[in-house]
Design a protein around this motif. Structure first.
Motif, short mmCIF file in Angstrom:
data_model
loop_
_atom_site.label_atom_id
_atom_site.label_comp_id
_atom_site.label_asym_id
_atom_site.label_seq_id
_atom_site.Cartn_x
_atom_site.Cartn_y
_atom_site.Cartn_z
N ALA A 179 39.07 28.41 50.19
CA ALA A 179 40.46 28.89 50.18
C ALA A 179 41.08 28.70 48.80
CB ALA A 179 41.27 28.17 51.25
N VAL A 180 40.75 27.58 48.14
CA VAL A 180 41.28 27.33 46.80
C VAL A 180 40.76 28.39 45.83
CG1 VAL A 180 41.23 25.70 44.86
CG2 VAL A 180 41.54 24.85 47.18
N HIS A 181 39.47 28.66 45.90
CA HIS A 181 38.86 29.68 45.04
C HIS A 181 39.49 31.04 45.31
CE1 HIS A 181 35.56 32.52 43.95
NE2 HIS A 181 35.57 31.76 42.87
N GLN A 182 39.68 31.39 46.57
CA GLN A 182 40.29 32.68 46.93
C GLN A 182 41.73 32.78 46.43
OE1 GLN A 182 38.57 35.36 48.25
NE2 GLN A 182 40.44 36.37 47.59
N ALA A 183 42.47 31.69 46.49
CA ALA A 183 43.85 31.69 45.99
C ALA A 183 43.89 31.99 44.50
CB ALA A 183 44.51 30.35 46.30
N ILE A 184 42.94 31.43 43.75
CA ILE A 184 42.88 31.71 42.31
C ILE A 184 42.53 33.17 42.08
CG2 ILE A 184 41.66 31.17 40.16
CD1 ILE A 184 41.33 28.28 41.31
N LEU A 185 41.58 33.70 42.84
CA LEU A 185 41.22 35.12 42.70
C LEU A 185 42.40 36.03 43.05
CD1 LEU A 185 37.58 35.24 44.13
CD2 LEU A 185 38.32 35.14 41.73
N ASN A 186 43.18 35.63 44.03
CA ASN A 186 44.37 36.41 44.40
C ASN A 186 45.38 36.45 43.26
OD1 ASN A 186 43.28 36.94 46.90
ND2 ASN A 186 44.46 35.38 47.96
N GLN A 187 45.50 35.35 42.52
CA GLN A 187 46.38 35.32 41.35
C GLN A 187 45.85 36.22 40.24
OE1 GLN A 187 47.53 31.36 39.90
NE2 GLN A 187 46.81 30.55 41.87
N MET A 188 44.54 36.34 40.17
CA MET A 188 43.91 37.14 39.13
C MET A 188 43.96 38.64 39.44
SD MET A 188 40.07 36.72 37.55
CE MET A 188 40.27 35.00 37.10
N ALA A 189 43.99 39.02 40.70
CA ALA A 189 43.89 40.42 41.13
C ALA A 189 44.86 41.36 40.42
CB ALA A 189 44.03 40.52 42.65
N PRO A 190 46.15 41.01 40.27
CA PRO A 190 47.07 41.95 39.62
C PRO A 190 46.82 42.14 38.12
CG PRO A 190 48.29 40.14 40.67
CD PRO A 190 46.84 39.85 40.81
N LEU A 191 45.93 41.34 37.55
CA LEU A 191 45.64 41.42 36.12
C LEU A 191 44.59 42.47 35.79
CD1 LEU A 191 45.49 37.60 35.31
CD2 LEU A 191 47.49 39.12 35.23
N PHE A 192 43.84 42.92 36.81
CA PHE A 192 42.76 43.90 36.60
C PHE A 192 43.33 45.30 36.39
CE2 PHE A 192 40.42 40.70 39.18
CZ PHE A 192 39.44 40.40 38.25
N ALA A 193 42.74 46.04 35.43
CA ALA A 193 43.11 47.44 35.21
C ALA A 193 42.45 48.32 36.27
CB ALA A 193 42.67 47.89 33.81
N SER A 194 41.29 47.90 36.76
CA SER A 194 40.58 48.59 37.83
C SER A 194 39.75 47.56 38.59
CB SER A 194 39.67 49.69 37.26
OG SER A 194 38.74 49.14 36.36
N ARG A 195 39.23 47.97 39.72
CA ARG A 195 38.46 47.05 40.56
C ARG A 195 37.22 46.56 39.81
NH1 ARG A 195 38.02 46.10 46.17
NH2 ARG A 195 35.93 45.48 46.77
N PRO A 196 37.01 45.24 39.74
CA PRO A 196 35.82 44.73 39.04
C PRO A 196 34.54 45.06 39.81
CG PRO A 196 37.22 42.93 39.84
CD PRO A 196 37.88 44.20 40.23
N GLU A 197 33.47 45.13 39.09
CA GLU A 197 32.15 45.39 39.69
C GLU A 197 31.39 44.07 39.77
OE1 GLU A 197 27.98 47.55 38.49
OE2 GLU A 197 29.84 48.39 37.68
#
Length: 111
Positions: free
Chosen positions: A75-93
């Protein structure tokens, strides 16, 4: 002595290729480091590569095996990824690879 089965076991590499919104790479890098800092058992190392002069990058995270990688998707890891999501220009591969060859530098012998 190394067991024969150990010779058949390969590390696993999760490779992610991503592009971030302009000027957001440094923030993503900070969050990446936070995520990596949560990794423990089975974690073998991480590299974050940045294409010079851009906001594109590649993450390579090495694990002992798939079970170790899955164990760190908390859950901690997922929370960090959720914070990172709006920073992507497109979906990462994302891809997973077996590490089939590992070359480490030999020690430099002083003459």
């Amino acid at each position: 002595m190394q067991d024969f089965r150990d010779c058949l076991t390969h590390k696993l590499a999760r490779v992610t290729i991503a592009e971030f919104l302009p000027g957001k790479f440094e923030e993503a890098q900070r969050l990446y480091q936070e995520a990596v800092d949560t990794y423990r058992e089975g974690f073998c190392g991480a590299y974050l590569l940045r294409e010079q002069g851009s906001d594109r990058g590649i993450s390579v995270i090495l694990w002992d095996d798939e079970a170790a990688m899955a164990a760190h998707e908390t859950a901690v890891h997922q929370a960090i990824l959720n914070q990172m999501a709006p920073l992507f220009a497109s979906r990462p591969e994302n891809r997973e690879y077996e590490v089939v060859s590992e070359v480490v530098p030999s020690e430099v012998v002083a003459s």
